[in-house]
Scaffold this active site. Structure first.
Site, PDB file in Angstrom:
ATOM      1  N   LYS A 222      65.319  75.513  40.281  1.00 17.30           N
ATOM      2  CA  LYS A 222      64.627  76.793  40.247  1.00 17.30           C
ATOM      3  C   LYS A 222      65.067  77.520  38.984  1.00 17.30           C
ATOM      4  CE  LYS A 222      65.785  80.403  42.724  1.00 17.30           C
ATOM      5  NZ  LYS A 222      65.746  81.373  43.842  1.00 17.30           N
TER       6      LYS A 222
HETATM    7  C1  5RP Z   1      68.979  85.238  43.478  1.00 14.88           C
HETATM    8  C2  5RP Z   1      68.121  84.177  44.043  1.00 14.88           C
HETATM    9  C3  5RP Z   1      66.754  84.516  44.501  1.00 14.88           C
HETATM   10  O1  5RP Z   1      66.415  83.636  45.554  1.00 14.88           O
HETATM   11  C4  5RP Z   1      65.813  84.211  43.342  1.00 14.88           C
HETATM   12  O2  5RP Z   1      66.095  85.082  42.302  1.00 14.88           O
HETATM   13  C5  5RP Z   1      64.357  84.329  43.757  1.00 14.88           C
HETATM   14  O3  5RP Z   1      64.092  85.620  44.094  1.00 14.88           O
HETATM   15  P1  5RP Z   1      63.251  86.575  43.112  1.00 14.88           P
HETATM   16  O4  5RP Z   1      61.839  86.046  43.082  1.00 14.88           O
HETATM   17  O5  5RP Z   1      63.379  87.927  43.764  1.00 14.88           O
HETATM   18  O6  5RP Z   1      63.909  86.496  41.759  1.00 14.88           O
HETATM   19  O7  5RP Z   1      68.487  83.013  44.115  1.00 14.88           O
HETATM   20  O8  5RP Z   1      70.096  84.651  42.855  1.00 14.88           O
END
Ligand code: 5RP
Length: 260
Positions: free
Chosen positions: A173
């Site tokens: 991610k």
């Molecule tokens: C924070 C995370 C969140 O899950 C990730 O940032 C996704 O959330 P957003 O779309 O609000 O950024 O891992 O460390």
């Protein structure tokens, strides 16, 4: 890759199109009662019909989500800092693989902070966790968090994403940046994008569209959904982009409730 790992991955990434809409509500592990998640269950439950996978902490799962829920869970297993601490995201393991299995997680999420002075801790942390998770066929989603001083560009995201993949992460991610296709081309495992800070819905939808069309397999979006003026319409719109190839304009019409 054993049957169990493949089966768990197929719950996270839908076989029908190889894509996923992951709803990220794990923010509480370092942000506490995040705006929009004060009553996490009442926010999340109406969104589940449009969600492929739910990403959250074990505390949120145990305290807010009914065990009868029919949705794959990606469990947040790294942590250790808070938004008021000195070293945000200097994370380590906070959930054992045994507890992740006990909670019937289909996958686990672990953050690394490439470029931070403590990068080694986070990189070794995820690597050790991957070794443990592999023993039980549990996929690991690497979260390439971005520290304040890190430049958000394709060069950085490519570096962080490729390091995660080289160390054995099964999904990465990261954050959408211009020239995102370069991040995709250099990452050998599926990539989903975080939504990042809340932005206008039409811009968030365009970002999701551009990420998918650059090769991301989906989103792991949180604040741009649960802090939206209409979270249900927003996740419907995101779902249309990810699974129905809707254009940003079509998706925004869905968000505004003008299009089925
Ligand atoms: C924070 C995370 C969140 O899950 C990730 O940032 C996704 O959330 P957003 O779309 O609000 O950024 O891992 O460390």
């Amino acid at each position: 890759m054993d049957w169990g790992m493949k089966n768990r991955l197929s719950k996270i990434i839908k076989p029908k199109d190889g894509r996923t809409v992951m709803l990220a509500v794990d923010h509480g592990y370092f942000m506490g009662p995040t705006s929009g998640l004060e009553q996490l269950d009442s926010m999340v439950n109406p969104l589940l019909p449009y969600t492929d996978t739910l990403m959250l902490t074990r505390g949120a799962l145990r305290n807010y989500i009914t065990p009868t829920v029919d949705i794959p869970i990606v469990l947040r297993v790294s942590g250790g800092t808070s938004i008021i601490g000195k070293e945000l995201l200097h994370e380590g393991t906070v959930v054992s693989i045994e507890d992740a299995i006990r909670l019937n997680a289909s996958g686990v999420a672990y953050s690394i902070l490439v470029g931070a002075e403590f990068e080694r801790d986070t990189i070794l942390g995820i690597t050790q966790y991957i070794d443990e998770a592999e023993r039980y066929g549990i996929p690991v989603l690497a979260v390439t968090a971005v520290g304040k001083e890190m430049k958000r560009d394709a060069r950085y995201m490519s570096l962080a994403s490729r390091i995660a993949a080289e160390l054995g992460a099964h999904i990465v991610k990261t954050y959408f940046v211009s020239e995102f296709e370069k991040v995709i081309e250099s990452c050998p495992v599926p990539v989903v994008i975080a939504g990042g800070k809340k932005q206008p819905e039409d811009e968030a939808l365009k970002m999701a569209y551009d990420a998918i069309h650059a090769g991301a397999i989906g989103v792991d979006m949180g604040r741009n959904i649960f802090q939206s003026s209409d979270p249900i319409s927003m996740i419907k719109a995101v779902n249309a982009i990810v699974h129905k190839n809707a254009t940003p304009k079509e998706a925004f019409e869905i968000f505004k409730g003008k299009k089925k």
